[in-house]
Design an enzyme around this catalytic site. Structure first.
Site, PDB file in Angstrom:
ATOM      1  N   LYS A  36       0.820  -1.220   0.000  1.00 45.16           N
ATOM      2  CA  LYS A  36       0.000   0.000   0.000  1.00 45.16           C
ATOM      3  C   LYS A  36       0.847   1.261   0.000  1.00 45.16           C
ATOM      4  O   LYS A  36       0.439   2.278  -0.528  1.00 45.16           O
ATOM      5  CB  LYS A  36      -0.969  -0.017   1.183  1.00 45.16           C
ATOM      6  CG  LYS A  36      -0.316   0.169   2.523  1.00 45.16           C
ATOM      7  CD  LYS A  36      -1.331   0.105   3.655  1.00 45.16           C
ATOM      8  CE  LYS A  36      -0.605   0.291   4.966  1.00 45.16           C
ATOM      9  NZ  LYS A  36      -1.301  -0.317   6.094  1.00 45.16           N
ATOM     10  N   ARG A 131      -7.676   1.224  16.206  1.00 44.53           N
ATOM     11  CA  ARG A 131      -8.044   1.536  14.831  1.00 44.53           C
ATOM     12  C   ARG A 131      -9.113   0.515  14.464  1.00 44.53           C
ATOM     13  O   ARG A 131     -10.157   0.510  15.103  1.00 44.53           O
ATOM     14  CB  ARG A 131      -6.804   1.494  13.909  1.00 44.53           C
ATOM     15  CG  ARG A 131      -7.019   2.271  12.602  1.00 44.53           C
ATOM     16  CD  ARG A 131      -5.799   2.244  11.691  1.00 44.53           C
ATOM     17  NE  ARG A 131      -5.558   0.910  11.131  1.00 44.53           N
ATOM     18  CZ  ARG A 131      -4.597   0.624  10.244  1.00 44.53           C
ATOM     19  NH1 ARG A 131      -3.793   1.580   9.828  1.00 44.53           N
ATOM     20  NH2 ARG A 131      -4.442  -0.595   9.781  1.00 44.53           N
TER      21      ARG A 131
HETATM   22  C1  LIG Z   1      -0.402  -1.201   6.632  1.00 54.74           C
HETATM   23  C2  LIG Z   1      -0.804  -2.443   7.256  1.00 54.74           C
HETATM   24  C3  LIG Z   1       0.138  -3.448   7.451  1.00 54.74           C
HETATM   25  C4  LIG Z   1       1.603  -3.294   7.089  1.00 54.74           C
HETATM   26  O1  LIG Z   1       2.252  -2.470   8.000  1.00 54.74           O
HETATM   27  P1  LIG Z   1       3.842  -2.228   7.936  1.00 54.74           P
HETATM   28  O2  LIG Z   1       4.128  -1.440   9.146  1.00 54.74           O
HETATM   29  O3  LIG Z   1       4.092  -1.480   6.666  1.00 54.74           O
HETATM   30  O4  LIG Z   1       4.480  -3.555   7.931  1.00 54.74           O
HETATM   31  C5  LIG Z   1      -0.289  -4.635   8.005  1.00 54.74           C
HETATM   32  N1  LIG Z   1      -1.578  -4.814   8.359  1.00 54.74           N
HETATM   33  C6  LIG Z   1      -2.520  -3.871   8.182  1.00 54.74           C
HETATM   34  C7  LIG Z   1      -3.905  -4.145   8.590  1.00 54.74           C
HETATM   35  C8  LIG Z   1      -2.168  -2.647   7.627  1.00 54.74           C
HETATM   36  O5  LIG Z   1      -3.090  -1.715   7.482  1.00 54.74           O
END
Ligand SMILES: *Cc1c(COP(=O)(O)O)cnc(C)c1O
Length: 363
Positions: A36, A131
């Protein structure tokens, strides 16, 4: 190539991904590679796949579409709780999504049934980062209803920490997730395949040997892309921190005062910036701005240059102590943190220059 642009060293990303996958696999954890932060850049996803990642996870359906159109050979997971208005696209685009709302699950169930498909879900549990996720008290009722929905298969439970409130994954909260899973499996007589425990913030817990063995899934983005664990942002051993670099062009370089001249009011963004008076300095103006980057998240690659700030289209740096002479037309490079990378990847004004072993890859 015109400026500004972001270079993407795909070999470094592949190396990082391999190193993270190795660590996780050694602890019985499968890794979903998270794209993302790079807006589902297909070449980045392919680098992850070359490193042995089989599932690519992204928060946006548009990104997943882009990855699929580019022929990325992976399964896809939607990382963000689906919007009720997008359930049809979700079922079309991904095999697995993360969920926390019954109305959405019911709609996914109908959408899956209409297509004669099974849509898999991970139910997110909120263990305190506040969240997304079902509060643990509500979990048993929730799952009892969710398993009744045809066309939906619950692949397991998951939790996400250290994203919104900065709550870190610990042995305690991971054990809590395992205990909640076992409780529900026992009560409802079902077996979950995955306990999806952590993102990049969980790597330290894993290598310390404190991750409960039942946690068998992780969703990792930043540690692969930027080579850092995300609790203290320390470089992660055996990874590169510089797979990405942002380059912008010098538009103006002039000697001017370091402190503003005139009556102080608000800047373009409603802030009231303060500047230290260091006398006359060499100021350079570059062609990236807040529309393209978070100026507080970049570091000049050239020694002696400091970022003073940015407006929507300009970055202002102090080049007084620069070790090299700075001229109009020069390109200056910057390292990026997570926020700056996200902004630069999102900005259509920043060209993306992904390369492998010196060969440019079209993007
Ligand atoms: C963005 C996200 C991740 C990845 O997080 P990083 O810190 O980039 O490894 C994993 N799980 C969810 C639900 C996320 O929103």
């Amino acid at each position: 190539m015109t400026t500004p642009y972001l270079t993407i060293d795909l070999d470094k990303i592949e190396h990082n991904a391999r190193s993270i996958v190795d660590i996780c696999n050694r602890h019985g954890i499968e890794v979903a590679g998270v794209t993302k932060c790079v807006c589902g850049h297909p070449e980045v996803a392919k680098a992850m796949v070359r490193a042995g990642i089989r599932v690519i996870a992204d928060a946006r359906l548009e990104n997943i579409q882009r990855l699929k159109s580019a022929g990325v050979a992976a399964a896809f997971m939607l990382l963000r709780i689906p919007a009720l208005s997008t359930v049809d696209q979700v079922v079309e685009s991904v095999g697995v999504s993360l969920n926390s709302e019954l109305p959405v699950l019911a709609a996914l169930s109908s959408a899956a049934q209409r297509r004669g498909r099974i849509h898999e879900v991970i139910l997110m549990v909120d263990l305190g980062d506040l969240r997304e996720g079902i509060w643990p008290d509500d979990l048993a009722d929730f799952v009892a209803r969710a398993i009744e929905l045809p066309g939906i298969r619950i692949k397991g439970l998951g939790t996400n920490l250290a994203c919104f409130s900065g709550v870190v994954p610990t042995q305690e909260n991971m054990e809590r997730l395992v205990a909640l899973t076992r409780d529900i499996e026992e009560t409802l007589g079902i077996d979950f395949e995955w306990i999806s425990g952590v993102n990049s913030s969980g790597l330290s817990l894993i290598v310390a040997g404190h991750m409960p063995a039942a946690v068998n899934h992780a969703r990792i983005g930043e540690a692969i892309l930027l080579g850092r664990e995300t609790i203290c942002r320390e470089p992660w051993e055996g990874t590169f921190q510089d797979a990405f670099a942002l380059y912008a062009e010098v538009l103006e370089v002039r000697q001017k005062p370091s402190s503003p001249v005139g009556e102080p009011g608000q800047d373009a963004f409603g802030g009231r910036p303060r500047f230290e008076d260091r006398g006359i300095v060499m100021r350079a103006l570059l062609n990236v701005g807040r529309e393209d980057v978070d100026a507080s998240g970049i570091m000049p690659l050239d020694p002696g240059i400091t970022v003073l700030g940015a407006s929507s289209g300009y970055l202002v740096v102090d080049a007084t102590d620069a070790e090299k002479d700075i001229h109009v037309g020069d390109e200056l490079g910057f390292s990026v943190n997570y926020g700056a990378l996200l902004a630069a990847m999102t900005s259509e004004y920043v060209k993306k220059r992904a390369y492998r072993e010196g060969a440019a890859v079209p993007c």
